[in-house]
Design an enzyme around this catalytic site. Sequence first.
Site, mmCIF file in Angstrom:
data_model
loop_
_atom_site.group_PDB
_atom_site.id
_atom_site.type_symbol
_atom_site.label_atom_id
_atom_site.label_comp_id
_atom_site.label_asym_id
_atom_site.label_seq_id
_atom_site.Cartn_x
_atom_site.Cartn_y
_atom_site.Cartn_z
ATOM 1 N N LYS A 128 0.836 -1.207 0.000
ATOM 2 C CA LYS A 128 0.000 0.000 0.000
ATOM 3 C C LYS A 128 0.872 1.259 0.000
ATOM 4 O O LYS A 128 2.084 1.177 0.251
ATOM 5 C CB LYS A 128 -0.915 -0.035 1.227
ATOM 6 N N TYR A 147 -12.387 -3.261 -3.418
ATOM 7 C CA TYR A 147 -12.945 -3.065 -2.078
ATOM 8 C C TYR A 147 -14.473 -3.065 -2.096
ATOM 9 O O TYR A 147 -15.098 -2.379 -1.275
ATOM 10 C CB TYR A 147 -12.386 -1.777 -1.470
ATOM 11 N N PHE A 199 -15.961 4.370 6.317
ATOM 12 C CA PHE A 199 -14.537 4.668 6.140
ATOM 13 C C PHE A 199 -14.048 4.433 4.711
ATOM 14 O O PHE A 199 -12.891 4.727 4.394
ATOM 15 C CB PHE A 199 -13.672 3.870 7.134
ATOM 16 N N ARG A 213 -1.256 -14.149 5.309
ATOM 17 C CA ARG A 213 -2.167 -13.452 6.239
ATOM 18 C C ARG A 213 -1.625 -13.535 7.669
ATOM 19 O O ARG A 213 -1.715 -12.573 8.428
ATOM 20 C CB ARG A 213 -3.578 -14.058 6.169
ATOM 21 N N THR A 251 -5.949 -6.783 10.712
ATOM 22 C CA THR A 251 -6.149 -5.511 10.000
ATOM 23 C C THR A 251 -5.650 -4.316 10.811
ATOM 24 O O THR A 251 -5.010 -3.421 10.271
ATOM 25 C CB THR A 251 -7.666 -5.323 9.706
ATOM 26 N N ARG A 303 2.403 -6.043 10.019
ATOM 27 C CA ARG A 303 1.610 -4.882 10.451
ATOM 28 C C ARG A 303 2.012 -4.438 11.856
ATOM 29 O O ARG A 303 2.030 -3.249 12.167
ATOM 30 C CB ARG A 303 0.121 -5.217 10.371
ATOM 31 N N ASN A 330 -1.968 -0.054 6.916
ATOM 32 C CA ASN A 330 -1.496 -1.327 7.460
ATOM 33 C C ASN A 330 -0.594 -2.101 6.482
ATOM 34 O O ASN A 330 -0.573 -3.320 6.472
ATOM 35 C CB ASN A 330 -2.681 -2.166 7.953
ATOM 36 N N HIS A 366 -2.014 -5.335 1.518
ATOM 37 C CA HIS A 366 -3.215 -6.157 1.335
ATOM 38 C C HIS A 366 -2.741 -7.557 0.959
ATOM 39 O O HIS A 366 -1.734 -7.706 0.266
ATOM 40 C CB HIS A 366 -4.077 -5.597 0.199
ATOM 41 N N GLU A 368 -8.356 -11.703 -7.733
ATOM 42 C CA GLU A 368 -7.504 -10.520 -7.546
ATOM 43 C C GLU A 368 -6.288 -10.555 -8.480
ATOM 44 O O GLU A 368 -5.872 -9.514 -8.995
ATOM 45 C CB GLU A 368 -7.073 -10.420 -6.076
HETATM 46 P P1 ADP Z 1 -7.920 -6.859 5.454
HETATM 47 O O1 ADP Z 1 -7.180 -5.941 4.516
HETATM 48 O O2 ADP Z 1 -7.143 -7.093 6.736
HETATM 49 O O3 ADP Z 1 -8.409 -8.141 4.808
HETATM 50 P P2 ADP Z 1 -10.641 -5.758 5.203
HETATM 51 O O4 ADP Z 1 -10.774 -6.506 3.921
HETATM 52 O O5 ADP Z 1 -11.705 -5.920 6.255
HETATM 53 O O6 ADP Z 1 -9.232 -6.078 5.937
HETATM 54 O O7 ADP Z 1 -10.556 -4.195 4.909
HETATM 55 C C1 ADP Z 1 -9.906 -3.712 3.776
HETATM 56 C C2 ADP Z 1 -9.038 -2.510 4.144
HETATM 57 O O8 ADP Z 1 -9.868 -1.423 4.551
HETATM 58 C C3 ADP Z 1 -8.100 -2.739 5.332
HETATM 59 O O9 ADP Z 1 -6.897 -3.371 4.993
HETATM 60 C C4 ADP Z 1 -7.874 -1.329 5.816
HETATM 61 O O10 ADP Z 1 -6.905 -0.661 5.020
HETATM 62 C C5 ADP Z 1 -9.228 -0.696 5.590
HETATM 63 N N1 ADP Z 1 -10.081 -0.758 6.802
HETATM 64 C C6 ADP Z 1 -10.720 -1.841 7.299
HETATM 65 N N2 ADP Z 1 -11.427 -1.541 8.413
HETATM 66 C C7 ADP Z 1 -11.213 -0.215 8.625
HETATM 67 C C8 ADP Z 1 -11.671 0.727 9.605
HETATM 68 N N3 ADP Z 1 -12.502 0.365 10.587
HETATM 69 N N4 ADP Z 1 -11.250 2.009 9.509
HETATM 70 C C9 ADP Z 1 -10.421 2.403 8.492
HETATM 71 N N5 ADP Z 1 -9.972 1.575 7.520
HETATM 72 C C10 ADP Z 1 -10.344 0.293 7.590
#
Ligand code: ADP
Length: 143
Positions: A11, A51, A59, A87, A93, A104, A118, A121, A132
């Site tokens: 990212k 997304y 958010f 993962r 996350t 992370r 973080n 992805h 993807e």
């Molecule tokens: P991951 O990337 O760990 O699989 P998700 O698919 O749930 O998590 O979310 C996608 C991305 O959206 C996260 O990696 C993070 O960058 C962002 N994100 C998720 N939850 C939040 C939140 N509560 N506030 C801000 N950004 C968030």
Amino acid sequence: MALETTLILFKPDAVSKGLVGTVLNRFEKEGFKIRGMKMLYLSDELLADHYSHIADKPFFPSVRDFMQESPVVALALEGEDVIARVRDLLGPTDSKAAAAGTIRGDFGDKEGDAKMRNVCHASDGVEAAAAEIKRFFKEGEVF
Ligand code: ADP
């Protein structure tokens, strides 16, 4: 054990902090193989697809702006059980909740944007990984 390929995005925080090489080294030390790698800017359309599962979250606009702060680096990475193992290497996350020793935990934001900035992805399952990789790489770009 299953030989899999996963899709990783470094990212914009990883790119701007100069963490791409450090994190890639962790993946290579695990024995995972690079099958495709490129830098690209994520369009609104690509981000909406990628997304779609968080598109209705409050958010999401901040996540979209963050993901467009700079180009990202996309990586197709192959290995035994690579999807779950990457993962695990990443941690949860929320970087604040991620243990030391995870990517992370070691490199994610620990303050305001801990859940968003973080570092990487990574695909969360076999179907997601296949979709993807197709989304981010054209035919002939994965070797
Ligand atoms: P991951 O990337 O760990 O699989 P998700 O698919 O749930 O998590 O979310 C996608 C991305 O959206 C996260 O990696 C993070 O960058 C962002 N994100 C998720 N939850 C939040 C939140 N509560 N506030 C801000 N950004 C968030």
